[in-house]
Design a protein around this motif. Sequence first.
Motif, PDB file in Angstrom:
ATOM      1  N   ARG A 294       0.841  -1.089   0.007  1.00 12.19           N
ATOM      2  CA  ARG A 294      -0.161   0.025   0.074  1.00 12.19           C
ATOM      3  C   ARG A 294       0.854   1.376   0.050  1.00 12.19           C
ATOM      4  O   ARG A 294       0.615   2.204  -0.767  1.00 12.19           O
ATOM      5  CB  ARG A 294      -0.912  -0.106   1.368  1.00 12.19           C
ATOM      6  CG  ARG A 294      -1.945   0.968   1.105  1.00 12.19           C
ATOM      7  CD  ARG A 294      -2.746   1.458   2.555  1.00 12.19           C
ATOM      8  NE  ARG A 294      -1.625   1.992   3.506  1.00 12.19           N
ATOM      9  CZ  ARG A 294      -1.459   3.177   3.646  1.00 12.19           C
ATOM     10  NH1 ARG A 294      -1.945   4.121   2.614  1.00 12.19           N
ATOM     11  NH2 ARG A 294      -0.453   3.662   4.525  1.00 12.19           N
ATOM     12  N   GLU A 322      -8.723  -4.488  -1.966  1.00 14.50           N
ATOM     13  CA  GLU A 322      -8.722  -3.558  -0.918  1.00 14.50           C
ATOM     14  C   GLU A 322      -7.636  -2.275  -1.010  1.00 14.50           C
ATOM     15  O   GLU A 322      -8.036  -1.204  -0.564  1.00 14.50           O
ATOM     16  CB  GLU A 322      -9.129  -4.228   0.310  1.00 14.50           C
ATOM     17  CG  GLU A 322     -10.267  -4.935   0.479  1.00 14.50           C
ATOM     18  CD  GLU A 322     -10.322  -5.724   1.775  1.00 14.50           C
ATOM     19  OE1 GLU A 322     -11.470  -6.027   2.265  1.00 14.50           O
ATOM     20  OE2 GLU A 322      -9.186  -6.455   2.157  1.00 14.50           O
ATOM     21  N   ALA A 326      -8.487   1.739  -1.434  1.00 12.66           N
ATOM     22  CA  ALA A 326      -7.993   2.665  -0.491  1.00 12.66           C
ATOM     23  C   ALA A 326      -6.956   3.752  -1.214  1.00 12.66           C
ATOM     24  O   ALA A 326      -7.310   4.868  -0.686  1.00 12.66           O
ATOM     25  CB  ALA A 326      -7.276   1.948   0.671  1.00 12.66           C
TER      26      ALA A 326
END
Length: 530
Positions: A294, A322, A326
């Motif tokens: 991420r 996911e 985000a």
Amino acid sequence: MRLLLLEGAQSIGGTKIYLEEGRAGILLDFGINYGRWGLYFEEYLKPRPGRGLYDLWALGLIPKVEGLYRCDLMPHDFAPSFEHTLDIHGVFISHAHLDHCGLVGLIREDCPIYASAVGAAIMKAMQDSGKMDFYGELAYCNPRATKPDDARAVESQSHLPYRGRPLRSVLGGTPEAFRQFWQTPPNPKALSTPSSRVKKLEAPCPEPAPEHIEGLRFRAFPVDHSIPGAVAYLFHTGEGPVVYTGDLRLHGRHGDQTRRFAETVAKEKPYLLIVEGTRLGRETSENITEEHVRQNALKIVKNSSGKLVIADFGPRHIERLETFLAIAKETQRQLLVFTKDAYLLEAITCADPTLNLLGHPNVGIFDELRLSPRGWEEAFRERYKNLLVRAEDVRADPGRYILAFSFYDMNDLLDIHPYGGVYIYSSSEAYGEDLRVDLWRLWNWLKFYKMSVHGFCWKGADERGTPQFSGGLHASGHISETDLLWLIKEIRPRYLLPVHTEHREWFVRALSGEPIKVVLTPDGEWFSGA
């Protein structure tokens, strides 16, 4: 207790294990061994549907077991010689990756499937939305019969409905939406039309799994993997508990599930642990987590203002989805997925309403060109028409979007003209010649589009070169060497049987001096702890 390792001793994928206790006989996974499969087949050379089991049997790609396979896949001239006669009361699926479930379509349609509801939903969604071959009829079978004018061939019976497989959900209940989904034919028009030209589906209603099969008690545990719905199992046998991990890891967002599984089964003092070792021999110095992915991907997207960003990852990797959702939210973009991927997300939500990713405000569906959309797709696109985004919309404002595309979607980019965009390769490294060649072709597409590439590069002037991976943009779905050793020592079985690995000798070395006996049972042989 008897255990027969049908396949999976020294290969990554293709795990097939038979466990017998008293009157009960079960299978643990029944997947495709892509290493052996690739010796004979590729995308345009596949087993002949008209010959049923014959091609796979002749090439030794399926176990020669009596009492296991569908009778309608046996041509009249097929006279198999069996190596084992087994009584099978169910197939326990650890998760919905095809190297663990991809040959379930060959198994008798009356044989119950034991899986998590999420895993089963993924299996059905893949079959509904894909062009699954006969061996990939995971959730329901297309009945076949001997061809009237040629007894060597079997052909599908268009006038007969699909036959759904009995499903036993191993992690609790079966939500009403999931029960409806499991019993809905791939073309929903079959529910409202009497026409025989639209195949119906006759499927028994999914049920919660019983506490035992023919006296064999078992328990399922959710574990962390790169696909939702992954399960490990414990079976109570006369010798003691037998534990099967499937594929799992500790470094994912839900690594606590794997830890609880290990701590719980350790209290049962297992007789035998059957465990994966995928990453052995592939170890890197850094055990990259999803949070690392991420942070690294977010930095790239933030530095790509006004440019189209493409994120290359498998849509069944929900944790990665996911992650990019985000990132899309933080950078005020919309993440676009393909229709078939969105259909899979809807199926997952039917099984687990907490995984409602289609309800995320930053998700959309790329409106790809479809000349003849299939029945499931027509109905789905109508349900979600408010989420559809056309190519010209992306072309007009590329900096507003992240596209979840991969190599097989490159031609759809021709409608967008994404020249000068950014490509983030967030998938696993290429293991095998086919994947290496695919990455060479992908590299050519990316050069054509003049894209800035992160996550891999091509070293070499032509197809004889090699891909090199970097950037911390992928977290493995499999347990690391250090964590694997912790897992084994925490569970502390009497015997250990390594599968799903190319480096079984590591277990012998790593456990030297431990009160755990490593047994290297070969493919096709019975386990013996003596």
